[in-house]
Motif scaffolding. Structure first.
Motif, mmCIF file in Angstrom:
data_model
loop_
_atom_site.group_PDB
_atom_site.id
_atom_site.type_symbol
_atom_site.label_atom_id
_atom_site.label_comp_id
_atom_site.label_asym_id
_atom_site.label_seq_id
_atom_site.Cartn_x
_atom_site.Cartn_y
_atom_site.Cartn_z
ATOM 1 N N LYS A 1 0.839 -1.205 0.000
ATOM 2 C CA LYS A 1 0.000 0.000 0.000
ATOM 3 C C LYS A 1 0.875 1.257 0.000
ATOM 4 O O LYS A 1 0.604 2.211 -0.735
ATOM 5 C CB LYS A 1 -0.906 -0.018 1.227
ATOM 6 C CG LYS A 1 -1.837 1.149 1.354
ATOM 7 C CD LYS A 1 -2.681 0.996 2.631
ATOM 8 C CE LYS A 1 -3.534 2.191 2.906
ATOM 9 N NZ LYS A 1 -4.274 2.050 4.183
ATOM 10 N N GLY A 2 1.929 1.248 0.802
ATOM 11 C CA GLY A 2 2.846 2.383 0.834
ATOM 12 C C GLY A 2 3.540 2.596 -0.494
ATOM 13 O O GLY A 2 3.710 3.730 -0.956
ATOM 14 N N ARG A 3 3.920 1.501 -1.142
ATOM 15 C CA ARG A 3 4.574 1.600 -2.455
ATOM 16 C C ARG A 3 3.617 2.142 -3.514
ATOM 17 O O ARG A 3 4.014 2.927 -4.376
ATOM 18 C CB ARG A 3 5.133 0.247 -2.868
ATOM 19 C CG ARG A 3 6.322 -0.167 -2.039
ATOM 20 C CD ARG A 3 6.911 -1.461 -2.495
ATOM 21 N NE ARG A 3 8.041 -1.826 -1.649
ATOM 22 C CZ ARG A 3 8.407 -3.062 -1.393
ATOM 23 N NH1 ARG A 3 7.756 -4.065 -1.930
ATOM 24 N NH2 ARG A 3 9.439 -3.299 -0.609
ATOM 25 N N VAL A 4 2.360 1.720 -3.449
ATOM 26 C CA VAL A 4 1.360 2.220 -4.395
ATOM 27 C C VAL A 4 1.163 3.716 -4.187
ATOM 28 O O VAL A 4 1.087 4.481 -5.159
ATOM 29 C CB VAL A 4 0.029 1.453 -4.253
ATOM 30 C CG1 VAL A 4 -1.093 2.148 -4.997
ATOM 31 C CG2 VAL A 4 0.186 0.018 -4.739
ATOM 32 N N LYS A 5 1.082 4.146 -2.935
ATOM 33 C CA LYS A 5 0.929 5.574 -2.646
ATOM 34 C C LYS A 5 2.104 6.360 -3.231
ATOM 35 O O LYS A 5 1.916 7.428 -3.806
ATOM 36 C CB LYS A 5 0.834 5.819 -1.141
ATOM 37 C CG LYS A 5 -0.504 5.484 -0.549
ATOM 38 C CD LYS A 5 -0.519 5.810 0.933
ATOM 39 C CE LYS A 5 -1.848 5.518 1.581
ATOM 40 N NZ LYS A 5 -1.838 5.852 3.024
ATOM 41 N N ASP A 6 3.320 5.816 -3.078
ATOM 42 C CA ASP A 6 4.493 6.471 -3.653
ATOM 43 C C ASP A 6 4.384 6.568 -5.171
ATOM 44 O O ASP A 6 4.679 7.615 -5.758
ATOM 45 C CB ASP A 6 5.777 5.713 -3.288
ATOM 46 C CG ASP A 6 6.245 5.961 -1.880
ATOM 47 O OD1 ASP A 6 5.808 6.961 -1.258
ATOM 48 O OD2 ASP A 6 7.059 5.149 -1.380
ATOM 49 N N ALA A 7 3.959 5.486 -5.793
ATOM 50 C CA ALA A 7 3.847 5.465 -7.259
ATOM 51 C C ALA A 7 2.805 6.479 -7.743
ATOM 52 O O ALA A 7 3.054 7.204 -8.715
ATOM 53 C CB ALA A 7 3.488 4.060 -7.733
ATOM 54 N N VAL A 8 1.674 6.534 -7.060
ATOM 55 C CA VAL A 8 0.631 7.485 -7.444
ATOM 56 C C VAL A 8 1.124 8.906 -7.261
ATOM 57 O O VAL A 8 0.927 9.762 -8.123
ATOM 58 C CB VAL A 8 -0.667 7.232 -6.633
ATOM 59 C CG1 VAL A 8 -1.664 8.359 -6.820
ATOM 60 C CG2 VAL A 8 -1.286 5.902 -7.017
ATOM 61 N N LYS A 9 1.799 9.156 -6.146
ATOM 62 C CA LYS A 9 2.331 10.501 -5.895
ATOM 63 C C LYS A 9 3.322 10.889 -6.979
ATOM 64 O O LYS A 9 3.302 12.020 -7.481
ATOM 65 C CB LYS A 9 3.007 10.579 -4.523
ATOM 66 C CG LYS A 9 3.506 11.970 -4.184
ATOM 67 C CD LYS A 9 4.205 11.980 -2.830
ATOM 68 C CE LYS A 9 4.693 13.338 -2.437
ATOM 69 N NZ LYS A 9 5.539 14.018 -3.385
ATOM 70 N N LEU B 1 3.394 9.810 -10.068
ATOM 71 C CA LEU B 1 2.649 10.091 -11.297
ATOM 72 C C LEU B 1 1.994 11.460 -11.272
ATOM 73 O O LEU B 1 2.014 12.194 -12.251
ATOM 74 C CB LEU B 1 1.579 9.007 -11.522
ATOM 75 C CG LEU B 1 2.080 7.658 -12.001
ATOM 76 C CD1 LEU B 1 0.927 6.664 -12.015
ATOM 77 C CD2 LEU B 1 2.697 7.774 -13.383
ATOM 78 N N VAL B 2 1.415 11.805 -10.133
ATOM 79 C CA VAL B 2 0.759 13.097 -9.988
ATOM 80 C C VAL B 2 1.785 14.228 -10.074
ATOM 81 O O VAL B 2 1.549 15.249 -10.717
ATOM 82 C CB VAL B 2 -0.026 13.171 -8.654
ATOM 83 C CG1 VAL B 2 -0.497 14.578 -8.365
ATOM 84 C CG2 VAL B 2 -1.209 12.204 -8.694
ATOM 85 N N ASP B 3 2.944 14.013 -9.461
ATOM 86 C CA ASP B 3 3.992 15.042 -9.495
ATOM 87 C C ASP B 3 4.506 15.270 -10.918
ATOM 88 O O ASP B 3 4.885 16.387 -11.266
ATOM 89 C CB ASP B 3 5.145 14.657 -8.577
ATOM 90 C CG ASP B 3 4.803 14.783 -7.102
ATOM 91 O OD1 ASP B 3 3.760 15.386 -6.771
ATOM 92 O OD2 ASP B 3 5.575 14.245 -6.267
#
Length: 63
Positions: free
Chosen positions: A49-57, A59-61
């Protein structure tokens, strides 16, 4: 909960779950081994879950 705290919590649960499994195995308690495996699996899910949050962040950045 932020990605770092998810990963830290997950890693702690993984370690605790592995220890719980080892203790269960040492004393011949299959129920404790199973509970340890469940805790370890929950920990792995938190880390993911933490890794997914990092990946999404990331992408958004980039957007």
């Amino acid at each position: 909960m932020g990605s770092t705290s998810d990963k830290v919590k997950g890693t702690a649960n993984e370690v605790a779950g592995k220890a719980r499994q080892a203790i269960g195995k040492a004393v011949g308690n299959h129920e404790e081994q199973a509970k340890g495996k469940i805790q370890e699996t929950k920990g792995k899910a938190h880390v993911a879950k933490g890794r997914v949050k990092d990946a999404v962040k990331n992408l958004v950045d980039k957007a």
